[in-house]
Scaffold this motif. Structure first.
Motif, PDB file in Angstrom:
ATOM      1  N   GLU A  10     -29.866  17.596 -38.391  1.00  0.00           N
ATOM      2  CA  GLU A  10     -31.343  17.110 -38.497  1.00  0.00           C
ATOM      3  C   GLU A  10     -32.298  18.381 -38.060  1.00  0.00           C
ATOM      4  OE1 GLU A  10     -33.181  13.535 -36.206  1.00  0.00           O
ATOM      5  OE2 GLU A  10     -33.570  15.065 -34.917  1.00  0.00           O
ATOM      6  N   LYS A  12     -36.626  19.442 -37.650  1.00  0.00           N
ATOM      7  CA  LYS A  12     -38.270  19.079 -37.800  1.00  0.00           C
ATOM      8  C   LYS A  12     -39.196  19.957 -38.419  1.00  0.00           C
ATOM      9  CE  LYS A  12     -37.249  18.820 -33.523  1.00  0.00           C
ATOM     10  NZ  LYS A  12     -37.271  18.626 -32.125  1.00  0.00           N
ATOM     11  N   LEU A  73     -42.577  18.780 -31.970  1.00  0.00           N
ATOM     12  CA  LEU A  73     -43.489  18.173 -32.560  1.00  0.00           C
ATOM     13  C   LEU A  73     -44.667  17.732 -32.015  1.00  0.00           C
ATOM     14  CD1 LEU A  73     -41.331  16.270 -35.418  1.00  0.00           C
ATOM     15  CD2 LEU A  73     -42.431  18.389 -35.544  1.00  0.00           C
ATOM     16  N   ARG A  84     -39.468  14.562 -39.752  1.00  0.00           N
ATOM     17  CA  ARG A  84     -38.288  14.725 -39.063  1.00  0.00           C
ATOM     18  C   ARG A  84     -37.105  14.314 -40.433  1.00  0.00           C
ATOM     19  NH1 ARG A  84     -36.615  14.495 -33.994  1.00  0.00           N
ATOM     20  NH2 ARG A  84     -38.599  13.636 -33.210  1.00  0.00           N
TER      21      ARG A  84
END
Length: 155
Positions: A10, A12, A73, A84
């Motif tokens: 993952e 951002k 963020l 995301r």
């Protein structure tokens, strides 16, 4: 075109977005790029990577974003969107050549994906990863040496 598979964690992103019909992308994306490059310093730090994020909505509307990684963020500059990107598996292809030839690269990538027996996740965003090999289209749309990675999400 060969298929490279990678599992990405993952991450951002923060950037500028456009939502509208596919035919308007050619007109709008150079403006989004120019605005993003002008405001990119607001994200702090030196940028080595930029991303294009593409998601087709119902009714043929596309959501397109030019963005860069941002760890927090909560520090999002005014007027920018936060994204995301979940951890997932991607098929990675490289586009080389002018932006006017990118559609042919996508068609070749989709064909290679199908021939390899892998399935595209049509609900997940497609990514383009721009590094030092890429000069944004606002500088020279026909730049033959441009190169960047196309990341297609796998089902």
């Amino acid at each position: 075109m060969s298929v490279e598979i990678a599992e990405l964690p993952e991450f951002k992103l923060a950037g500028l977005a456009f939502a509208g019909p596919f035919p308007m992308l050619g007109e709008e994306m150079p403006r989004i790029w120019a605005d993003f490059l002008r405001r990119e310093a607001e994200l702090g730090g030196e940028r080595r990577l930029r991303y294009g994020v593409s998601l087709q909505q119902h009714g043929g509307i596309m959501l397109e974003c030019i963005a860069a990684p941002l760890d927090d963020l909560n520090t999002l500059p005014a007027g920018m969107v936060a994204l995301r990107i979940p951890a997932r598996r991607y098929a990675i292809f490289t586009h080389v050549g002018p932006m006017t030839a990118v559609q042919a690269s996508y068609l070749e990538a989709f064909r290679a994906l199908e021939e390899s027996g892998l399935q595209l996740d049509r609900e997940a965003p497609r990514l383009e990863r721009y590094d030092s090999r890429f000069i944004p289209t606002v500088d020279e749309a026909q730049r033959a040496a441009n190169a960047y990675d196309i990341l297609l999400p796998l089902a």
